[in-house]
Design a protein around this motif. Sequence first.
Motif, PDB file in Angstrom:
ATOM      1  N   LEU A 256      -6.716  11.315  16.046  1.00 48.42           N
ATOM      2  CA  LEU A 256      -5.287  11.617  16.069  1.00 48.42           C
ATOM      3  C   LEU A 256      -4.456  10.356  16.300  1.00 48.42           C
ATOM      4  N   TYR A 257      -3.157  10.533  16.164  1.00 48.74           N
ATOM      5  CA  TYR A 257      -2.188   9.476  16.465  1.00 48.74           C
ATOM      6  C   TYR A 257      -1.423   9.903  17.709  1.00 48.74           C
ATOM      7  N   LYS A 258      -1.013   8.929  18.520  1.00 49.91           N
ATOM      8  CA  LYS A 258      -0.195   9.187  19.699  1.00 49.91           C
ATOM      9  C   LYS A 258       1.120   8.442  19.524  1.00 49.91           C
ATOM     10  N   ILE A 259       2.219   9.205  19.496  1.00 52.46           N
ATOM     11  CA  ILE A 259       3.556   8.641  19.327  1.00 52.46           C
ATOM     12  C   ILE A 259       4.243   8.654  20.682  1.00 52.46           C
ATOM     13  N   CYS A 260       4.762   7.499  21.107  1.00 46.92           N
ATOM     14  CA  CYS A 260       5.324   7.374  22.450  1.00 46.92           C
ATOM     15  C   CYS A 260       6.803   7.015  22.442  1.00 46.92           C
ATOM     16  N   THR A 261       7.558   7.739  23.282  1.00 46.19           N
ATOM     17  CA  THR A 261       8.928   7.382  23.642  1.00 46.19           C
ATOM     18  C   THR A 261       8.927   7.261  25.162  1.00 46.19           C
TER      19      THR A 261
ATOM     20  N   PRO B  54      14.661   6.753  16.506  1.00 43.52           N
ATOM     21  CA  PRO B  54      14.432   8.022  17.213  1.00 43.52           C
ATOM     22  C   PRO B  54      13.424   8.911  16.487  1.00 43.52           C
ATOM     23  N   LEU B  55      12.792   9.784  17.248  1.00 46.98           N
ATOM     24  CA  LEU B  55      11.904  10.797  16.687  1.00 46.98           C
ATOM     25  C   LEU B  55      12.716  11.803  15.876  1.00 46.98           C
TER      26      LEU B  55
ATOM     27  N   LYS C 149      18.189  10.448  21.390  1.00 45.74           N
ATOM     28  CA  LYS C 149      18.148   9.172  20.674  1.00 45.74           C
ATOM     29  C   LYS C 149      17.114   8.210  21.239  1.00 45.74           C
ATOM     30  N   GLU C 150      16.156   8.748  21.988  1.00 44.30           N
ATOM     31  CA  GLU C 150      15.075   7.898  22.504  1.00 44.30           C
ATOM     32  C   GLU C 150      14.332   7.263  21.338  1.00 44.30           C
ATOM     33  N   LEU C 151      14.066   5.984  21.464  1.00 44.00           N
ATOM     34  CA  LEU C 151      13.364   5.273  20.406  1.00 44.00           C
ATOM     35  C   LEU C 151      11.857   5.435  20.532  1.00 44.00           C
TER      36      LEU C 151
END
Length: 105
Positions: free
Chosen positions: A70-75, A49-50, A58-60
């Motif tokens: 930049l960075y892109k973080i995905c749930t 999870p973030l 609790k999304e992974l």
Amino acid sequence: MPAAKDNIKAEQVYSALGQSLKAPITQKRIWKLQWRDNEIDLESEVGKPLPSSYQTGKELVLAIFECENLYKICTLSRGAVKGEPILVGKNSQSSPTYFSDNVNN
């Protein structure tokens, strides 16, 4: 990609997600990203999870893409199925760890 049935399906989902986010698809993939935001040290890891400050429950984390600046973080709710990914600027306070650097994978 967490919960993918096999490597082929994981690659298909990763590629489709990257295309929809206009993120480059490379062989070098980010496993974990550490960064500092407003004097707080944060960390995001694929399959976990973030940080709670993002209120995604609790999304992974499904994937972390490295873009030009930049960075892109995905749930699921942040970049994959709906919403925008978490954006983290590339700077001296951001540090990626790649799957190839992780001896456990």
